[in-house]
Design an enzyme around this catalytic site. Structure first.
Site, PDB file in Angstrom:
ATOM      1  N   LEU A 109     -41.062 -61.859 123.837  1.00  0.00           N
ATOM      2  CA  LEU A 109     -39.625 -62.146 123.801  1.00  0.00           C
ATOM      3  C   LEU A 109     -38.973 -61.638 122.515  1.00  0.00           C
ATOM      4  O   LEU A 109     -37.847 -62.001 122.176  1.00  0.00           O
ATOM      5  CB  LEU A 109     -39.401 -63.651 123.956  1.00  0.00           C
ATOM      6  N   SER A 110     -39.681 -60.731 121.829  1.00  0.00           N
ATOM      7  CA  SER A 110     -39.259 -60.263 120.515  1.00  0.00           C
ATOM      8  C   SER A 110     -37.941 -59.486 120.501  1.00  0.00           C
ATOM      9  O   SER A 110     -37.743 -58.552 121.278  1.00  0.00           O
ATOM     10  CB  SER A 110     -40.370 -59.372 119.954  1.00  0.00           C
ATOM     11  N   ASN A 111     -37.076 -59.882 119.564  1.00  0.00           N
ATOM     12  CA  ASN A 111     -35.859 -59.096 119.301  1.00  0.00           C
ATOM     13  C   ASN A 111     -36.216 -57.751 118.685  1.00  0.00           C
ATOM     14  O   ASN A 111     -35.570 -56.741 118.976  1.00  0.00           O
ATOM     15  CB  ASN A 111     -34.954 -59.837 118.309  1.00  0.00           C
ATOM     16  N   VAL A 134     -38.866 -55.848 119.088  1.00  0.00           N
ATOM     17  CA  VAL A 134     -39.363 -54.850 120.047  1.00  0.00           C
ATOM     18  C   VAL A 134     -38.205 -54.318 120.901  1.00  0.00           C
ATOM     19  O   VAL A 134     -38.111 -53.115 121.140  1.00  0.00           O
ATOM     20  CB  VAL A 134     -40.489 -55.444 120.919  1.00  0.00           C
TER      21      VAL A 134
END
Ligand SMILES: *Cc1c(COP(=O)(O)O)cnc(C)c1O
Length: 339
Positions: A86-88, A90
Site C-alpha cells: 500500500l506504499s505511497n 512505490v
C-alpha cells in the site's frame, strides 16, 4: 525552466544537483484557522505537499525529482524499488518512471493482497511489474531488489534501484529544496513559524527539513511523530540521512540524534494500521476545515500534535505549521479511516 525561487546562499550547493521537474510551482501554504479554533493551540498552517500535482502527490515526489534525473543521466531504462503493497513511495515511483519514459518493477514484502485497492491499484494502472517476496520481513525487499537488479542486467536492461521506501541521500535533497520553498513562502506572507510538525517513516523527509532549516538559520523548531520505527532508531536514521545528504553536495554538517525531536506513542497497533487516535484526528480535521489527512502517516502525526496541544505544550508559541505529506489513496483501502 523552474518557476521556483532561487535557493538561499546557504543552500546553493543543493542547486547544482540535477533535477527533473515534476512539481512545478510551490505547494500551497494555507492557514487553517477553523481547525486551530476547533482543537485549540497556536495559529496553524498546512504546507500542502499532498497537493503536489503529479501522480497523486505526496512527499515522495520531492525526492523522486532528483532520483529520476540521476536515473536518466545514467541511461537507465527501468526504475526498481519496493516497500509494502500500500506504499505511497512505490506508487509515486511508478508514476515517476512513466514521466521519464521508463519501465518500473515494484517489489513488495509479503503476499499479494486479496483486493486490489489504494496505491496498489494505481501501481497496476501504471503498468508496473510487481513482485512479492512472500516473506513478511520488510527487509526481504532489500535482497529482492538486488536480485531483480541482477536479473534485469543479465537480460540486457539498465535498471536503476531506489532503496526501499525511497530513503536515500539523493531523496533528502528534495526536502532541502522544500525548506527553501517554504522559507520563501513564509517571508512572502510575513509568517514566522515557531514550529514545523511532520510524520516520520524512514526519517528522510525529517532529515531534509532539519538540514535545510539548520543551514538557513531558520527560526522554527521541528518535531516529528514516528509512525513506524521506535523513535530512537528514527532519530539515528534522520541524523545519518542529514549527514549523508550534506556530504553529497560537499558540505560537512552534523546534526546529532540528541538534537532531533521525534515523539513515540502514536503508532497504534503498527505501521500501516489505522489507529483510533489517528482516525479521530482525520475526522476532526475533515469536519473543521474540509481537508483530508491519511490513516498511515499524517493522521497519526496530527493525532500526536493534538495530544500535545491538549497537554498544553504549545502555550508559548504563536504559529505551528503541519506538513501534509500526502497519502490520501490509503483512505480508500478496506474500511479506511472509519475502521
Ligand atoms: C513516506 C511518507 C512519510 C514519511 O516520510 P519519510 O521520509 O519516510 O520519513 C510521511 N507521509 C507520507 C504520506 C508518506 O508517504
Amino acid at each position: 525552466m523552474s518557476t521556483k525561487a532561487a535557493l538561499p546562499e546557504a543552500l546553493r550547493p543543493f542547486a547544482d544537483v540535477p533535477r527533473h521537474n515534476l512539481i512545478g510551482a510551490p505547494t500551497p501554504l494555507i492557514e487553517q484557522d477553523r481547525l486551530a479554533k476547533a482543537i485549540g493551540g497556536p495559529g496553524l498552517w498546512f504546507k500542502r505537499d499532498d497537493l503536489i500535482p503529479f501522480g497523486f502527490g505526496g512527499n515522495k515526489v520531492r525526492g523522486l525529482e532528483f532520483l529520476l534525473a540521476d536515473a536518466l543521466a545514467k541511461g537507465a531504462d527501468t526504475l526498481v524499488t519496493g516497500a509494502g503493497s500500500l506504499s505511497n513511495h512505490v506508487r509515486a515511483s511508478a508514476a515517476t518512471a512513466r514521466a521519464g519514459g521508463l519501465d518500473m518493477v515494484a517489489v513488495y514484502w509479503g503476499d499479494p493482497p486479496e483486493e486490489i485497492q489504494g496505491n496498489f491499484r494505481l501501481v497496476q494502472m501504471l503498468g508496473a511489474q510487481t513482485r512479492f517476496t512472500r516473506d513478511m520481513d520488510r527487509a526481504s525487499v532489500d535482497t529482492t531488489l538486488d536480485a531483480v537488479e541482477a536479473e534485469l542486467r543479465e537480460a540486457g536492461r539498465a535498471p536503476y534501484v531506489i532503496p526501499r521506501g525511497g530513503a536515500c541521500p539523493l531523496g533528502v535533497v528534495g526536502h532541502v529544496h522544500a525548506v527553501a520553498e517554504f522559507a520563501a513562502q513564509c517571508e512572502e506572507k510575513g509568517l514566522t513559524p515557531d514550529l514545523v510538525v511532520l510524520a516520520v517513516g524512514s526519517g528522510a523527509t525529517l532529515a531534509g527539513w532539519l538540514l535545510g532549516s539548520r543551514l538557513i538559520g531558520a527560526p522554527w523548531q521541528i518535531e516529528g511523530y514516528t509512525v513506524s520505527r521506535p523513535a530512537e532508531e528514527a532519530r539515528d536514521r534522520a541524523a545519518m540521512f542529514a549527514r549523508d545528504a550534506a556530504a553529497l553536495v560537499g558540505l560537512s554538517h552534523e546534526i546529532s540524534a540528541a538534537e532531533i525531536t521525534i515523539h513515540d506513542g502514536f503508532i497504534g497497533e503498527g505501521y500501516g494500521k489505522a489507529s483510533p487516535a489517528g482516525n479521530a484526528a482525520i475526522t476532526a480535521t475533515a469536519r473543521a476545515c474540509g481537508v483530508f489527512l491519511d490513516p498511515v502517516y499524517t493522521g497519526k502525526a496530527f493525532a500526536g500534535y493534538m495530544h500535545h496541544v491538549d497537554a498544553g505544550r504549545f502555550k508559548d508559541i504563536s504559529n505551528a505549521v503541519f506538513l501534509h505529506s500526502g497519502g490520501e489513496p490509503s483512505l480508500f483501502v478496506g474500511q479506511g479511516a472509519l475502521a
